[in-house]
Design a protein around this motif. Structure first.
Motif, PDB file in Angstrom:
ATOM      1  N   ALA A 446       0.826  -1.206   0.000  1.00  0.00           N
ATOM      2  CA  ALA A 446       0.000   0.000   0.000  1.00  0.00           C
ATOM      3  C   ALA A 446       0.865   1.262   0.000  1.00  0.00           C
ATOM      4  CB  ALA A 446      -0.923  -0.013   1.220  1.00  0.00           C
ATOM      5  N   VAL A 447       1.998   1.206   0.695  1.00  0.00           N
ATOM      6  CA  VAL A 447       2.885   2.374   0.721  1.00  0.00           C
ATOM      7  C   VAL A 447       3.499   2.600  -0.668  1.00  0.00           C
ATOM      8  CG1 VAL A 447       5.066   3.222   1.676  1.00  0.00           C
ATOM      9  CG2 VAL A 447       3.307   2.327   3.203  1.00  0.00           C
ATOM     10  N   LEU A 448       3.868   1.509  -1.338  1.00  0.00           N
ATOM     11  CA  LEU A 448       4.370   1.661  -2.715  1.00  0.00           C
ATOM     12  C   LEU A 448       3.290   2.292  -3.592  1.00  0.00           C
ATOM     13  CD1 LEU A 448       6.272  -1.698  -3.316  1.00  0.00           C
ATOM     14  CD2 LEU A 448       7.274   0.581  -3.135  1.00  0.00           C
ATOM     15  N   SER A 449       2.073   1.815  -3.429  1.00  0.00           N
ATOM     16  CA  SER A 449       0.954   2.326  -4.214  1.00  0.00           C
ATOM     17  C   SER A 449       0.773   3.832  -3.977  1.00  0.00           C
ATOM     18  CB  SER A 449      -0.289   1.547  -3.780  1.00  0.00           C
ATOM     19  OG  SER A 449      -1.331   1.757  -4.640  1.00  0.00           O
ATOM     20  N   MET A 450       0.890   4.226  -2.717  1.00  0.00           N
ATOM     21  CA  MET A 450       0.735   5.649  -2.365  1.00  0.00           C
ATOM     22  C   MET A 450       1.833   6.490  -3.027  1.00  0.00           C
ATOM     23  SD  MET A 450       0.517   7.289   1.452  1.00  0.00           S
ATOM     24  CE  MET A 450       2.052   6.648   2.104  1.00  0.00           C
ATOM     25  N   PHE A 451       3.068   5.997  -3.011  1.00  0.00           N
ATOM     26  CA  PHE A 451       4.154   6.791  -3.592  1.00  0.00           C
ATOM     27  C   PHE A 451       4.144   6.731  -5.120  1.00  0.00           C
ATOM     28  CE2 PHE A 451       5.563   6.859   0.774  1.00  0.00           C
ATOM     29  CZ  PHE A 451       5.864   8.209   0.894  1.00  0.00           C
ATOM     30  N   GLU A 452       3.598   5.676  -5.677  1.00  0.00           N
ATOM     31  CA  GLU A 452       3.427   5.665  -7.132  1.00  0.00           C
ATOM     32  C   GLU A 452       2.491   6.803  -7.531  1.00  0.00           C
ATOM     33  OE1 GLU A 452       0.735   2.889  -8.791  1.00  0.00           O
ATOM     34  OE2 GLU A 452       1.816   2.714 -10.677  1.00  0.00           O
ATOM     35  N   ARG A 453       1.416   6.961  -6.761  1.00  0.00           N
ATOM     36  CA  ARG A 453       0.467   8.034  -7.041  1.00  0.00           C
ATOM     37  C   ARG A 453       1.112   9.392  -6.804  1.00  0.00           C
ATOM     38  NH1 ARG A 453      -5.286   8.555  -7.409  1.00  0.00           N
ATOM     39  NH2 ARG A 453      -5.890  10.444  -6.310  1.00  0.00           N
ATOM     40  N   PHE A 454       1.959   9.459  -5.815  1.00  0.00           N
ATOM     41  CA  PHE A 454       2.611  10.717  -5.446  1.00  0.00           C
ATOM     42  C   PHE A 454       3.546  11.207  -6.569  1.00  0.00           C
ATOM     43  CE2 PHE A 454       6.300  12.730  -3.160  1.00  0.00           C
ATOM     44  CZ  PHE A 454       5.651  13.897  -2.771  1.00  0.00           C
ATOM     45  N   VAL A 455       4.384  10.296  -7.102  1.00  0.00           N
ATOM     46  CA  VAL A 455       5.334  10.761  -8.145  1.00  0.00           C
ATOM     47  C   VAL A 455       4.750  10.605  -9.542  1.00  0.00           C
ATOM     48  CG1 VAL A 455       7.346  10.218  -6.738  1.00  0.00           C
ATOM     49  CG2 VAL A 455       6.587   8.566  -8.433  1.00  0.00           C
ATOM     50  N   GLY A 456       3.668   9.866  -9.678  1.00  0.00           N
ATOM     51  CA  GLY A 456       3.076   9.645 -11.007  1.00  0.00           C
ATOM     52  C   GLY A 456       3.451   8.273 -11.527  1.00  0.00           C
ATOM     53  N   GLU A 457       2.510   7.644 -12.214  1.00  0.00           N
ATOM     54  CA  GLU A 457       2.673   6.255 -12.627  1.00  0.00           C
ATOM     55  C   GLU A 457       3.897   6.061 -13.536  1.00  0.00           C
ATOM     56  OE1 GLU A 457      -0.990   4.884 -14.285  1.00  0.00           O
ATOM     57  OE2 GLU A 457      -0.491   2.771 -13.967  1.00  0.00           O
ATOM     58  N   THR A 458       4.057   6.934 -14.519  1.00  0.00           N
ATOM     59  CA  THR A 458       5.160   6.766 -15.477  1.00  0.00           C
ATOM     60  C   THR A 458       6.505   7.053 -14.821  1.00  0.00           C
ATOM     61  OG1 THR A 458       3.648   7.433 -17.215  1.00  0.00           O
ATOM     62  CG2 THR A 458       5.986   7.436 -17.767  1.00  0.00           C
TER      63      THR A 458
END
Ligand SMILES: [Zn+2]
Length: 923
Positions: A446-458
């Motif tokens: 879930a934390v990875l998911s949160m930071f993916e959203r934070f920096v952007g998927e690409t």
């Protein structure tokens, strides 16, 4: 130690036969391919004083001696009780030594030597720690340089699903392996740590009619002693010991043909499925789904599957869901063998397990953690990416929502004072075992998911690709990963923010309040979430990517803010009608609102997406547990939530509800709570869905039907549903001596229907289930049957499940299922607890040592001081001897304490709220 030339020459004489490296035993093991070409690099007898013997390394081995290559030759006949082998390990010695520490557990070593060019030294092998630390003592000291260790040994097959273990089915025996985390040492002497990634030359001699599978393709086969066949495998790329695997026996091999080349991979990938004799055809669904999942991963990483072939193997008994061994992923049958009657829940479980293991081929296998403190990175990453690629392939199975729900469930553990941080220092074997828990997998994901959203998927993906590129075939740490993400995304803020979640335990609670006098503002404050009765200290210092949604009329505006201080106030464009503090439910934090804030959101629940709805429900419940919300809010929300279209959303509150009904109230309250569940859910099951699916119905309906049936049977005890499902279960199981009728029940309702059958029809029906169980090798049917009998409210039926759990009627993984089911159900928990205390030694004897700590988890749902005292009295004296037990026991006791505190503080309130509820109309 000084050089003793007389001892050296004696050593040389004794072991002269090993000079050929084909060994005193006459075996012709393959050799590793890493010997130095230059003789000057070999070690030599040394007059330097060796670095004096350090304490036995129970955690990490030192750096004095490290492996550079292995050749492992095994003789595996699963019909025998023992196996044997020779391992040749090329090592690099950094400083003069006369003692070499490595790993080996319960092995009988017949010969051990160290050779260096023409020099040969007999070594004395001894296991010096029960966890499998072994010592090779040399009669002289040797200088720095290269050397070769050769060890001949034998060992019994493990009977507890770890190391190299045996399974029998229908009088046929098989051997499989499970090495992660620290069980490779049960199969061969080794430097059993993830950082030692080196090539392996593997060979297995087996019966001529047995199949043998390992990490790489077979290079050649040759006839061995006694008509056996020796399978010599291609050399592996650099691998750690824990990723090596073997499967040997009369396996059904389902050769699906190679996976064709694609835009990323230009070569076909040899691909097969394997299962126990006669079960190969049931691999069809797994084989079909592999191509899209693997291609999804290859597209994500932008690189092909990193290894030369792929086999997926169903083991009739397996301690975990699956294991990502390079080239030979092993699964428990319940995950991999799915026939056309398999439920959507089982298909879902297969898909995310499979995607998880495939994701590990890059994350974990191609790039491996340096040490177990970073195993979270393997598991969190595979968890997160598995849901992502599964969702891309089949969004109707709602994988991302499931990951979110699991992360929310993990917050209950993460709210404990005894929780651990994601990246926990690992000093002992207990720490290694504890590292494989919900915090690692689910919070990490879930934390990875949160930071993916934070920096952007690409940008995040670019960081991941950079990381793979930088560390391919090597090892890496969390620091390396965070730097790769920062570099790939060109956003350095991610490093301190990420670290605040990795290296700090607990769940952040974000309190949000809107002020509308004058310029509208939003105040966000953070602290660690603390339920009633919590011993968690105040405070908390996270850098939280908070994304909130301001709802206004038809408008919904999302804003993101990195909350780095304890309290910050932001200006808003206008005063919103409602505010949701966790957009898309994507942030790993709990949140809370003033009471009118909750009401405003509940009034607009239809405007929220399913993940936002889940987030709302979970945080309502969390606010109740923290003493911040009246139970009447939950009571009134139940029917509103139960009517939501999404199945996870509609049934989410029912889980907490069932816990409260079983632990917080007396019988009158219990009856009122059961009735409320019936009122909320029975009409949807009866009228909206019906028992038999419409062939064109969406997957959401099938998943909802299964979950509603479960709630109505187990928690609501709804008499109409019980009667109806018992009748269908009767037809499904078929008459004694006759055939089963698979069409009588849709896959997702089989288990609740069998439970209903046992509740309604009692011992006679349970006997019919056992008759089916005894003659079935279908792991999924057996699983359904076991749950039905194990959770029976009739004590004699539940007791029979426990009795059989210690016999050969049940496999080891099924014993664990009986315990899990009986402790999960409040009706069977007290007897199961009594039984476990009487039979703990027999239970432990059937489980891998690394799973022993689990028994400290089972009683976690008890809720009284008397039970707490029993748990302490029983577990405290033995917990030190259970792998991973001490922390597990702390968490169990804390959960019991929190339940007791909640009951004291809110039990009366719940009872009154239920007594004041509208009377439930008679059915
Ligand atoms: Zn994993």
């Amino acid at each position: 130690m000084t050089l003793d030339v007389s001892r050296l020459s004696r050593a040389l004489m004794v072991c002269a036969c090993t000079l050929s490296l084909t060994g005193c035993g006459g075996s012709d093991a393959p050799e590793p391919h890493s010997s130095p070409a230059d003789a000057a690099q070999w070690v030599a007898p040394s007059t330097e004083t060796p670095v004096r013997e350090q304490a036995i390394p129970r955690g990490r081995l030192g750096d004095a001696v490290v492996p550079t290559a292995y050749a492992l030759n095994l003789n595996i006949d699963p019909d025998a009780d023992r196996f044997s082998g020779r391992v040749i390990i090329d090592v690099r010695i950094a400083e003069p030594v006369d003692v070499i520490y490595l790993h080996g557990k319960n092995l009988t070593v017949s010969a051990a030597t160290l050779s260096a060019g023409e020099t040969l030294i007999a070594a004395e092998y001894a296991q010096v720690d029960p966890s499998g630390v072994a010592r090779l003592s040399l009669p002289i000291s040797v200088s720095a340089g290269h050397a070769r260790l050769t060890i001949d040994y034998g060992a019994p097959f493990s009977t507890t699903l770890d190391g190299l273990y045996k399974v029998e089915e229908d009088d046929r025996a098989y051997a499989f392996t499970q090495f992660e985390a620290i069980s490779a040492r049960m199969a061969f002497p080794s430097f059993d740590e993830p950082r030692f990634k080196v090539p392996f030359d593997l060979a297995v001699s087996a019966k001529a009619d047995h199949s043998v599978i390992s990490a790489t393709p077979v290079r050649r086969t040759e006839t061995a002693v006694g008509g056996a066949v020796r399978h010599v495998f291609e050399q592996t790329p650099p691998l750690p010991t824990y990723l090596i695997a073997f499967a040997v026996g009369p396996l059904d091999i389902n050769d699906a043909g190679a996976l064709p080349p694609n835009a990323i991979r230009h070569e076909p990938l040899p691909f097969r499925g394997a299962a126990a004799y006669g079960k190969g055809a049931r691999l069809a669904y797994a084989l079909e789904s592999t191509r899209p999942l693997l291609e999804g991963l290859e597209t994500y990483f932008g690189t092909p599957h990193p290894y030369p072939k792929l086999d997926i193997i169903a083991a009739p008994d397996f301690a975990f869901g699956a294991m990502e061994n390079v080239g030979a992923i092993i699964y428990r049958e319940q995950r991999l063998l799915l026939d056309e009657n398999a439920s959507l829940k089982q298909r879902q479980a297969f898909v995310y397990t499979h995607a998880h293991e495939l994701a590990h081929q890059w994350f974990g296998n191609l790039v491996t953690p340096l040490w177990w403190d970073d195993i979270w990175l393997n598991e969190a990453f595979a968890t997160w990416l598995a849901y992502k690629v599964s969702d891309q392939w089949n969004p109707s199975l709602q994988f991302s929502l499931r990951l979110q729900r699991l992360a929310l469930e993990t917050m209950a553990t993460d709210a404990l004072a005894s929780t651990r941080q994601i990246r926990q220092p690992v000093e002992s074997n207990d720490d290694i075992i504890n590292a494989f828990d919900g915090i690692t997998y689910r919070k990490g994901g879930a934390v990875l998911s949160m930071f993916e959203r934070f920096v952007g998927e690409t940008a995040f993906r670019d960081g991941v690709r950079l990381h793979m590129d930088r560390h391919a075939n090597g090892v890496a740490t969390a620091e390396d990963f965070m730097q790769s993400i920062a570099d790939g995304s060109e956003d350095e803020r991610v490093v301190p923010a990420f670290r605040s979640f990795l290296e700090q335990p607990g769940v952040p609670l974000v309190s949000a309040s809107v002020q509308c006098d004058g310029v509208p503002t939003l105040t966000l404050a953070q602290q660690r979430y603390r339920p009633l009765g919590s011993a968690v200290p105040e405070g908390g210092d996270w850098q939280i990517p908070v994304c909130f949604v301001a709802l206004d009329g038809e408008q919904a505006e999302e804003t993101c803010h990195l909350l780095t201080k304890p309290r910050e106030t932001l200006e808003l464009q206008q005063c919103p009608q409602a505010l949701l503090p966790n957009a898309a439910g994507a942030g790993y934090y709990r949140w809370t609102l003033p009471s009118d804030g909750w009401a405003a959101l509940l009034d607009r629940i239809d405007r929220l997406s399913p993940p936002e709805q889940l987030s709302l429900i979970d945080n309502l419940d969390a606010a109740f547990r923290a003493g911040e919300l009246e139970f009447s809010v939950l009571r009134d929300a139940l029917p509103v939530l139960a009517a939501q279209p999404n199945w996870e959303v509609a049934t989410r509150l029912a889980k907490a509800w069932a816990l409260y009904q079983n632990s917080l109230v007396d019988e009158a309250g219990h009856a009122a709570m059961r009735a409320a569940l019936r009122t909320a859910y029975a009409p949807r099951f009866e009228q909206e869905l019906g028992l038999q699916p419409d062939p064109k119905e969406p997957n959401n309906d099938a998943l909802l039907r299964g979950r509603l049936a479960e709630i109505l049977v187990r928690d609501a005890a709804d008499s109409e549903t019980l009667a109806r499902l018992a009748e269908a279960a009767d037809a499904y199981i078929g008459p004694q001596g006759g055939a089963m009728q698979p069409g009588a029940l849709p896959g997702d309702v089989i288990e609740p229907a069998l439970i209903a059958g046992v509740i309604e029809r009692g011992p006679a029906f349970a006997d019919r289930l056992w008759a089916r169980f005894e003659t079935s090798t279908d792991a999924i049917l057996r699983e359904h049957i076991l749950t039905a009998v194990a959770t029976a409210p009739q004590p004699e039926i539940a007791a029979e499940a426990r009795r059989r759990a210690l016999t050969d009627d049940l496999r080891s993984n099924e014993l664990l299922q009986v315990l899990r089911d009986q402790f999960a159900a409040s009706v069977t928990r007290p007897d199961a607890w009594e039984w476990l205390r009487q039979h703990a030694d027999a239970v432990l004897a059937r489980l891998p040592e690394t799973s022993h700590g689990r028994i400290a988890k089972y009683p976690e749902q008890f809720c009284s001081p008397e039970r707490r005292a029993e748990i302490t009295a029983f577990l405290e004296p033995r917990v030190e001897s259970l792998f991973g037990g001490p922390r597990t026991l702390d968490q169990t006791l804390e959960k019991v304490d929190l339940c007791i505190a909640l009951k004291q503080a809110r039990g009366e309130q719940v009872a009154q709220a239920m007594a004041a509820a509208e009377p439930v109309p008679a059915p």
